[in-house]
Motif scaffolding. Sequence first.
Motif, PDB file in Angstrom:
ATOM      1  N   ASN A  69      67.315  31.069 -51.890  1.00 31.11           N
ATOM      2  CA  ASN A  69      67.877  32.311 -52.415  1.00 31.11           C
ATOM      3  C   ASN A  69      69.221  32.662 -51.761  1.00 31.11           C
ATOM      4  O   ASN A  69      69.434  33.775 -51.275  1.00 31.11           O
ATOM      5  CB  ASN A  69      66.878  33.466 -52.208  1.00 31.11           C
ATOM      6  CG  ASN A  69      67.219  34.685 -53.048  1.00 31.11           C
ATOM      7  OD1 ASN A  69      67.878  34.569 -54.087  1.00 31.11           O
ATOM      8  ND2 ASN A  69      66.788  35.866 -52.603  1.00 31.11           N
ATOM      9  N   GLY A  70      70.135  31.699 -51.766  1.00 31.09           N
ATOM     10  CA  GLY A  70      71.486  31.933 -51.265  1.00 31.09           C
ATOM     11  C   GLY A  70      71.698  31.594 -49.805  1.00 31.09           C
ATOM     12  O   GLY A  70      72.846  31.617 -49.329  1.00 31.09           O
ATOM     13  N   ARG A  71      70.636  31.281 -49.092  1.00 34.28           N
ATOM     14  CA  ARG A  71      70.780  30.986 -47.666  1.00 34.28           C
ATOM     15  C   ARG A  71      71.184  29.535 -47.404  1.00 34.28           C
ATOM     16  O   ARG A  71      71.672  29.218 -46.328  1.00 34.28           O
ATOM     17  CB  ARG A  71      69.482  31.303 -46.926  1.00 34.28           C
ATOM     18  CG  ARG A  71      69.115  32.790 -46.944  1.00 34.28           C
ATOM     19  CD  ARG A  71      67.734  33.013 -46.345  1.00 34.28           C
ATOM     20  NE  ARG A  71      67.383  34.432 -46.295  1.00 34.28           N
ATOM     21  CZ  ARG A  71      66.830  35.090 -47.288  1.00 34.28           C
ATOM     22  NH1 ARG A  71      66.568  34.457 -48.417  1.00 34.28           N
ATOM     23  NH2 ARG A  71      66.543  36.370 -47.170  1.00 34.28           N
ATOM     24  N   LEU A  72      70.944  28.662 -48.385  1.00 32.88           N
ATOM     25  CA  LEU A  72      71.302  27.258 -48.260  1.00 32.88           C
ATOM     26  C   LEU A  72      71.986  26.796 -49.537  1.00 32.88           C
ATOM     27  O   LEU A  72      71.628  27.228 -50.627  1.00 32.88           O
ATOM     28  CB  LEU A  72      70.063  26.385 -48.033  1.00 32.88           C
ATOM     29  CG  LEU A  72      69.292  26.526 -46.720  1.00 32.88           C
ATOM     30  CD1 LEU A  72      68.038  25.667 -46.774  1.00 32.88           C
ATOM     31  CD2 LEU A  72      70.151  26.157 -45.533  1.00 32.88           C
ATOM     32  N   SER A  73      72.965  25.912 -49.390  1.00 29.96           N
ATOM     33  CA  SER A  73      73.566  25.259 -50.554  1.00 29.96           C
ATOM     34  C   SER A  73      73.749  23.784 -50.222  1.00 29.96           C
ATOM     35  O   SER A  73      74.211  23.430 -49.136  1.00 29.96           O
ATOM     36  CB  SER A  73      74.916  25.888 -50.914  1.00 29.96           C
ATOM     37  OG  SER A  73      75.848  25.710 -49.863  1.00 29.96           O
ATOM     38  N   PHE A  74      73.333  22.921 -51.150  1.00 30.98           N
ATOM     39  CA  PHE A  74      73.415  21.481 -50.947  1.00 30.98           C
ATOM     40  C   PHE A  74      74.617  20.932 -51.704  1.00 30.98           C
ATOM     41  O   PHE A  74      74.784  21.197 -52.889  1.00 30.98           O
ATOM     42  CB  PHE A  74      72.129  20.805 -51.413  1.00 30.98           C
ATOM     43  CG  PHE A  74      70.942  21.151 -50.576  1.00 30.98           C
ATOM     44  CD1 PHE A  74      70.662  20.462 -49.413  1.00 30.98           C
ATOM     45  CD2 PHE A  74      70.101  22.196 -50.947  1.00 30.98           C
ATOM     46  CE1 PHE A  74      69.571  20.794 -48.630  1.00 30.98           C
ATOM     47  CE2 PHE A  74      69.002  22.528 -50.173  1.00 30.98           C
ATOM     48  CZ  PHE A  74      68.734  21.831 -49.012  1.00 30.98           C
ATOM     49  N   GLU A  75      75.440  20.161 -51.011  1.00 31.55           N
ATOM     50  CA  GLU A  75      76.644  19.593 -51.598  1.00 31.55           C
ATOM     51  C   GLU A  75      76.726  18.116 -51.254  1.00 31.55           C
ATOM     52  O   GLU A  75      76.426  17.724 -50.117  1.00 31.55           O
ATOM     53  CB  GLU A  75      77.892  20.304 -51.063  1.00 31.55           C
ATOM     54  CG  GLU A  75      77.892  21.804 -51.274  1.00 31.55           C
ATOM     55  CD  GLU A  75      79.068  22.474 -50.588  1.00 31.55           C
ATOM     56  OE1 GLU A  75      79.988  21.742 -50.155  1.00 31.55           O
ATOM     57  OE2 GLU A  75      79.060  23.709 -50.479  1.00 31.55           O
ATOM     58  N   PRO A  76      77.131  17.265 -52.213  1.00 34.96           N
ATOM     59  CA  PRO A  76      77.282  15.836 -51.901  1.00 34.96           C
ATOM     60  C   PRO A  76      78.291  15.635 -50.775  1.00 34.96           C
ATOM     61  O   PRO A  76      79.343  16.287 -50.741  1.00 34.96           O
ATOM     62  CB  PRO A  76      77.789  15.240 -53.211  1.00 34.96           C
ATOM     63  CG  PRO A  76      77.408  16.236 -54.262  1.00 34.96           C
ATOM     64  CD  PRO A  76      77.469  17.577 -53.604  1.00 34.96           C
ATOM     65  N   ALA A  77      77.961  14.768 -49.840  1.00 42.92           N
ATOM     66  CA  ALA A  77      78.863  14.475 -48.731  1.00 42.92           C
ATOM     67  C   ALA A  77      79.968  13.531 -49.184  1.00 42.92           C
ATOM     68  O   ALA A  77      79.811  12.766 -50.142  1.00 42.92           O
ATOM     69  CB  ALA A  77      78.088  13.849 -47.575  1.00 42.92           C
ATOM     70  N   ALA A  78      81.097  13.586 -48.490  1.00 41.41           N
ATOM     71  CA  ALA A  78      82.199  12.690 -48.814  1.00 41.41           C
ATOM     72  C   ALA A  78      81.829  11.234 -48.544  1.00 41.41           C
ATOM     73  O   ALA A  78      82.324  10.324 -49.200  1.00 41.41           O
ATOM     74  CB  ALA A  78      83.434  13.078 -48.007  1.00 41.41           C
ATOM     75  N   SER A  79      80.934  11.026 -47.574  1.00 39.73           N
ATOM     76  CA  SER A  79      80.483   9.678 -47.251  1.00 39.73           C
ATOM     77  C   SER A  79      79.084   9.757 -46.656  1.00 39.73           C
ATOM     78  O   SER A  79      78.641  10.824 -46.211  1.00 39.73           O
ATOM     79  CB  SER A  79      81.423   9.006 -46.255  1.00 39.73           C
ATOM     80  OG  SER A  79      81.360   9.660 -44.991  1.00 39.73           O
ATOM     81  N   GLU A  80      78.369   8.633 -46.645  1.00 39.54           N
ATOM     82  CA  GLU A  80      77.020   8.588 -46.096  1.00 39.54           C
ATOM     83  C   GLU A  80      76.998   9.053 -44.645  1.00 39.54           C
ATOM     84  O   GLU A  80      76.129   9.822 -44.233  1.00 39.54           O
ATOM     85  CB  GLU A  80      76.482   7.163 -46.192  1.00 39.54           C
ATOM     86  CG  GLU A  80      75.128   6.945 -45.564  1.00 39.54           C
ATOM     87  CD  GLU A  80      74.695   5.484 -45.626  1.00 39.54           C
ATOM     88  OE1 GLU A  80      73.659   5.153 -45.011  1.00 39.54           O
ATOM     89  OE2 GLU A  80      75.389   4.672 -46.278  1.00 39.54           O
ATOM     90  N   GLY A  81      77.967   8.593 -43.845  1.00 42.78           N
ATOM     91  CA  GLY A  81      77.994   8.919 -42.429  1.00 42.78           C
ATOM     92  C   GLY A  81      78.237  10.378 -42.132  1.00 42.78           C
ATOM     93  O   GLY A  81      77.939  10.847 -41.027  1.00 42.78           O
ATOM     94  N   GLU A  82      78.800  11.121 -43.085  1.00 47.19           N
ATOM     95  CA  GLU A  82      79.072  12.535 -42.889  1.00 47.19           C
ATOM     96  C   GLU A  82      77.928  13.427 -43.362  1.00 47.19           C
ATOM     97  O   GLU A  82      77.935  14.633 -43.117  1.00 47.19           O
ATOM     98  CB  GLU A  82      80.358  12.927 -43.622  1.00 47.19           C
ATOM     99  CG  GLU A  82      81.613  12.242 -43.115  1.00 47.19           C
ATOM    100  CD  GLU A  82      82.831  12.609 -43.949  1.00 47.19           C
ATOM    101  OE1 GLU A  82      83.100  13.810 -44.094  1.00 47.19           O
ATOM    102  OE2 GLU A  82      83.497  11.675 -44.464  1.00 47.19           O
ATOM    103  N   ALA A  83      76.957  12.852 -44.063  1.00 41.72           N
ATOM    104  CA  ALA A  83      75.883  13.648 -44.655  1.00 41.72           C
ATOM    105  C   ALA A  83      74.925  14.153 -43.584  1.00 41.72           C
ATOM    106  O   ALA A  83      74.480  13.391 -42.725  1.00 41.72           O
ATOM    107  CB  ALA A  83      75.133  12.831 -45.688  1.00 41.72           C
ATOM    108  N   LEU A  84      74.565  15.416 -43.684  1.00 44.03           N
ATOM    109  CA  LEU A  84      73.593  15.995 -42.760  1.00 44.03           C
ATOM    110  C   LEU A  84      72.180  15.590 -43.168  1.00 44.03           C
ATOM    111  O   LEU A  84      71.313  15.400 -42.316  1.00 44.03           O
ATOM    112  CB  LEU A  84      73.724  17.525 -42.763  1.00 44.03           C
ATOM    113  CG  LEU A  84      73.112  18.267 -41.574  1.00 44.03           C
ATOM    114  CD1 LEU A  84      73.742  17.837 -40.259  1.00 44.03           C
ATOM    115  CD2 LEU A  84      73.255  19.779 -41.763  1.00 44.03           C
TER     116      LEU A  84
END
Length: 263
Positions: A112-127
Amino acid sequence: MVGVGGSIPLAPTISAFSSARACWHSELVPEARIPATQSVSQAQLGAATLAMLYLAAVTAVGPLVAQPSGALGPLDDGRVTYFIAPPDDAQSRPGDVELATWALEAWQRAANGRLSFEPAASEGEALVRVYWAAAAGGQYGEMRALAVDGRRGAAVFIRPDTSALGDDIARRAGLDALFRDTIVYLTCLHELGHALGLVHTDDFADVMYFFGFGGDIPEFFDRYRRELRDRNDIRTVSGLSAADHAQLRALYRHPTGLVADPN
């Protein structure tokens, strides 16, 4: 063990949890920082360590078994970057990437607005990173914590080969593609819940339920399958219980993912 998805090795696993024939569970080694080219074998862990892990698994089924390490982060305004590996030869299908994406969307709506998922620029940068793994010991999936630029991230491993999950599951999945997709979707949802920091529960109604407590596991998936008319319904039928929502809200009360000091 052999790594999957290119760069991340599989976490060491213990598959004999209680009397359940198939379990989904999360990491056994928190905050792993294993080099990309190194895999972990049982020999490296040592017999004594394995014995203690196995004893903990079979005598303390539930909240003490392989729990996550708290909320992700620290986060920047609740933003979580992610990477989903393309399908490989581990019985994954092109549409499985979509199922993993829908699972992320379900958790985002629940936040409910507390999290947003976005594609990472690269695999190594993804959380948060999602990989497809080969069948192993009747497991559905795993999660292990990662250190990503000083923050807690997570690697999720999904085992989409439903033919390796027991005769009943295999038969139903072979006859009904939506039942098979239900299993993969709910596994993604469960393991991504661990990635976010949610723990196992003993309530059969929750997606975070631990199979080690027993129960009718095919029914666990069937009840969700009965809510679907076609595959696209998966995107709108979250599969999350009120308790799953409550766990998430308790971890992410603010957009940063940090819980305010009550004092």
